[in-house]
Enzyme design. Structure first.
Site, short mmCIF file in Angstrom:
data_model
loop_
_atom_site.label_atom_id
_atom_site.label_comp_id
_atom_site.label_asym_id
_atom_site.label_seq_id
_atom_site.Cartn_x
_atom_site.Cartn_y
_atom_site.Cartn_z
N TYR A 83 -0.74 6.04 3.88
CA TYR A 83 -1.39 5.19 2.83
C TYR A 83 -1.69 4.05 3.55
O TYR A 83 -2.69 3.25 3.46
CB TYR A 83 -0.72 4.93 1.77
CG TYR A 83 -0.67 6.19 0.98
CD1 TYR A 83 -1.43 6.41 -0.19
CD2 TYR A 83 0.49 7.17 0.65
CE1 TYR A 83 -1.95 7.61 -0.89
CE2 TYR A 83 0.20 8.17 -0.09
CZ TYR A 83 -0.82 8.35 -1.10
OH TYR A 83 -0.74 9.43 -1.78
N ARG B 41 7.70 12.66 -11.44
CA ARG B 41 7.04 11.86 -12.17
C ARG B 41 7.21 12.15 -13.55
O ARG B 41 6.09 12.01 -14.44
CB ARG B 41 5.19 12.16 -11.76
CG ARG B 41 5.28 12.09 -10.38
CD ARG B 41 5.23 10.50 -9.85
NE ARG B 41 4.01 9.89 -10.15
CZ ARG B 41 2.91 9.73 -9.60
NH1 ARG B 41 2.69 10.61 -8.37
NH2 ARG B 41 1.96 8.95 -10.01
N ASP C 213 7.28 2.92 -7.33
CA ASP C 213 6.44 3.58 -6.62
C ASP C 213 6.92 3.49 -5.11
O ASP C 213 7.34 2.43 -4.68
CB ASP C 213 4.96 2.90 -6.83
CG ASP C 213 3.79 3.91 -6.54
OD1 ASP C 213 3.51 4.78 -7.16
OD2 ASP C 213 3.52 4.20 -5.15
N ARG D 200 2.32 0.42 -20.93
CA ARG D 200 1.54 0.10 -19.64
C ARG D 200 0.62 -1.08 -19.99
O ARG D 200 0.10 -1.57 -19.21
CB ARG D 200 1.09 1.40 -19.19
CG ARG D 200 0.38 1.31 -17.97
CD ARG D 200 0.96 0.84 -16.69
NE ARG D 200 -0.09 0.70 -15.54
CZ ARG D 200 -0.85 -0.49 -15.52
NH1 ARG D 200 -0.80 -1.28 -16.34
NH2 ARG D 200 -1.76 -0.42 -14.49
N ARG E 91 1.99 8.74 -17.53
CA ARG E 91 1.03 8.72 -18.50
C ARG E 91 0.54 9.92 -19.34
O ARG E 91 0.12 9.79 -20.34
CB ARG E 91 -0.17 8.62 -17.51
CG ARG E 91 -0.77 7.19 -16.78
CD ARG E 91 -1.78 7.57 -15.70
NE ARG E 91 -1.13 8.25 -15.12
CZ ARG E 91 -1.75 8.38 -13.54
NH1 ARG E 91 -3.09 8.30 -13.60
NH2 ARG E 91 -1.32 9.39 -12.85
O1 CP3 Z 1 8.75 10.19 -11.15
C1 CP3 Z 1 8.82 9.24 -11.97
O2 CP3 Z 1 8.77 9.32 -13.13
C2 CP3 Z 1 8.93 7.94 -11.19
C3 CP3 Z 1 7.91 7.10 -10.88
C4 CP3 Z 1 6.92 7.64 -9.76
C5 CP3 Z 1 5.61 6.97 -9.63
N1 CP3 Z 1 5.01 7.27 -8.40
C6 CP3 Z 1 4.71 6.24 -10.69
C7 CP3 Z 1 3.47 6.16 -10.68
C8 CP3 Z 1 7.20 8.15 -8.55
C9 CP3 Z 1 8.45 8.86 -7.78
C10 CP3 Z 1 5.95 7.89 -7.55
C11 CP3 Z 1 5.98 8.61 -6.31
C12 CP3 Z 1 4.75 8.53 -5.74
N2 CP3 Z 1 3.68 7.48 -5.68
C13 CP3 Z 1 4.30 9.35 -4.62
C14 CP3 Z 1 5.11 10.79 -4.31
C15 CP3 Z 1 5.17 11.94 -5.07
C16 CP3 Z 1 3.91 12.24 -5.35
O3 CP3 Z 1 3.15 12.46 -6.34
O4 CP3 Z 1 3.30 12.84 -4.47
C17 CP3 Z 1 3.07 8.99 -4.24
C18 CP3 Z 1 2.29 9.87 -3.13
C19 CP3 Z 1 2.74 7.76 -4.82
C20 CP3 Z 1 1.68 6.98 -4.55
C21 CP3 Z 1 0.77 6.79 -5.72
N3 CP3 Z 1 1.11 5.96 -6.81
C22 CP3 Z 1 -0.61 7.23 -6.05
C23 CP3 Z 1 -1.44 8.40 -5.16
C24 CP3 Z 1 -0.93 6.73 -7.44
C25 CP3 Z 1 -2.21 7.15 -8.09
C26 CP3 Z 1 -2.53 8.32 -8.53
C27 CP3 Z 1 -1.82 8.62 -9.73
O5 CP3 Z 1 -0.85 9.55 -10.13
O6 CP3 Z 1 -1.98 7.81 -10.49
C28 CP3 Z 1 0.13 6.09 -7.93
C29 CP3 Z 1 0.26 5.19 -9.19
C30 CP3 Z 1 1.36 5.62 -9.98
N4 CP3 Z 1 2.55 5.91 -9.82
C31 CP3 Z 1 1.43 5.99 -11.36
C32 CP3 Z 1 2.50 5.97 -11.83
C33 CP3 Z 1 3.26 6.52 -13.25
C34 CP3 Z 1 0.03 5.97 -12.35
C35 CP3 Z 1 -0.52 4.35 -12.54
C36 CP3 Z 1 -0.38 3.94 -13.85
O7 CP3 Z 1 0.48 4.43 -14.86
O8 CP3 Z 1 -1.15 2.96 -14.21
#
Ligand code: CP3
Length: 341
Positions: A149, A23, A73, A36, A27
């Site tokens: 999910y 990640r 994602d 964003r 943010r």
């Molecule tokens: O690693 C990176 O920088 C690449 C981008 C990436 C995102 N999500 C961007 C994201 C990657 C590799 C993921 C994987 C992901 N997404 C996982 C597996 C890794 C982990 O953390 O366990 C999971 C379970 C998700 C599902 C997901 N996406 C959730 C539960 C959420 C909400 C929680 C949160 O962290 O906000 C997201 C949203 C998300 N995915 C954001 C980002 C940058 C935030 C949303 C935003 O910026 O508006």
């Protein structure tokens, strides 16, 4: 010159461990938050190649990580299979839950590749702009994690809805898992075609499965996915990240075709090393909270990780889970200075 990250995945220990952070785009970076704000929704952002390319490159410019991970994602897969997916600000993902056989029947047999075309365009765009020494990682969610999910329609503390569904409707759940394994393999193959040089499979929820279910819903689907991917792309290194599965790591020794295992925060690198064949590189596993804390706690955490992964086996430095939005940028710099010293 082989890129250090790819050399480590090929089993060659590097003098300084290559480093990237799960990640690493997102943010905690002001430049990400600013960009964003220009997209109507998170999925729109992911499906706009200019945004996805730029978000992928931002942490590389700032920190010079050894690998970039595609900005996207894991939940674009249910979206491409026809399930409704959205992200509520501050609340996480929302999907129309799959509760019945009728709900399952509404899913497509295979992903809508046209919907995912912008993802492949982003991969190609990043690859064209990366520094020569930086590798590009593609990714997907593991079948169990994505299914959890899809069933619950959201993240829950222990993904109980999917576990219950699997007990009540094992045949239906098995069909969902198989569909995700095949679709994810093809999805990764297309990311590789577009320019990804390694792939990571995120099984963020493997740790909630009882030991007896772990083989069926985590290891076997991973084996199916990896076999199907390698039939299309035999050479690209594959990293599995089974979060919360420290006690089961030995079972990954039998998944043919993995290059590395990502260790979560709680995993003991020495125990993991004892359970896994020497050809597998290990990735991990600094506590994301130590990165927030900074100071002496961060220094101690980095040193402890470097020491725990010492030895002949290849190591890729990473966190034990994703970087948190409240992480100070100065602490990432402090961590890198210590790893690179
Ligand atoms: O690693 C990176 O920088 C690449 C981008 C990436 C995102 N999500 C961007 C994201 C990657 C590799 C993921 C994987 C992901 N997404 C996982 C597996 C890794 C982990 O953390 O366990 C999971 C379970 C998700 C599902 C997901 N996406 C959730 C539960 C959420 C909400 C929680 C949160 O962290 O906000 C997201 C949203 C998300 N995915 C954001 C980002 C940058 C935030 C949303 C935003 O910026 O508006």
């Amino acid at each position: 010159m082989t890129k250090p990250f790819l050399a480590a995945l090929a089993g060659q220990r590097q003098k300084r461990p290559p480093v990237w952070l799960m990640r690493q785009a997102g943010r905690y970076l002001p430049e990400y938050r600013e960009m964003r704000a220009k997209a109507p929704s998170f999925l729109d952002f992911c499906y706009t190649p200019e945004f996805a390319v730029e978000a992928t490159l931002q942490p590389i410019r700032r920190f010079g990580f050894d690998a970039a991970i595609l900005f996207s994602d894991i939940l674009v897969m249910p979206d491409a299979l026809g399930q409704s997916v959205s992200f509520e600000t501050g609340e996480g993902p929302r999907l129309t839950p799959i509760e019945t056989a009728q709900d399952f029947a509404r899913l497509s047999e295979a992903p809508d590749w046209a919907k995912l075309a912008p993802v492949f365009a982003a991969v190609a765009g990043v690859r064209a702009r990366l520094p020569a020494e930086t590798a590009l990682i593609g990714f997907c969610g593991a079948p169990w994690t994505v299914a959890s999910y899809m069933i619950a329609g959201r993240g829950t503390p222990d993904q109980a809805p999917a576990r219950l569904f699997a007990y009540r409707h094992p045949d239906l759940f098995s069909r969902l898992i198989d569909r995700l394994a095949d679709a994810s393999a093809d999805y990764l193959a297309r990311q590789i075609e577009a320019g990804a040089e390694a792939v990571q499979i995120f099984d963020s929820w493997s740790g909630v499965l009882p030991s007896a279910e772990f083989e069926r819903w985590c290891v076997a689907p991973l084996r199916r996915l990896v076999a199907r991917l390698r039939a299309q792309q035999p050479d690209v290194p594959i990293i599995a990240f089974p979060r919360g599965a420290a006690t089961h790591l030995g079972r990954f020794a039998e998944v043919e075709g993995l290059a590395a295992i990502g260790l979560d925060t709680a995993a003991d690198p020495h125990v993991a090393a004892a359970m896994l064949p020497a050809r597998l590189a290990l990735q991990g596993n600094l506590d994301p909270l130590a990165l927030i804390a900074g100071g002496a706690a961060l220094d101690a955490g980095v040193e402890a990780a470097l020491e725990a992964f010492a030895g002949p086996r290849a190591h890729i430095f990473n966190l034990g889970h994703g970087i948190l939005p409240e992480t100070p940028i100065a602490h990432v710099e402090q961590m890198l200075a210590r790893i690179r010293a």
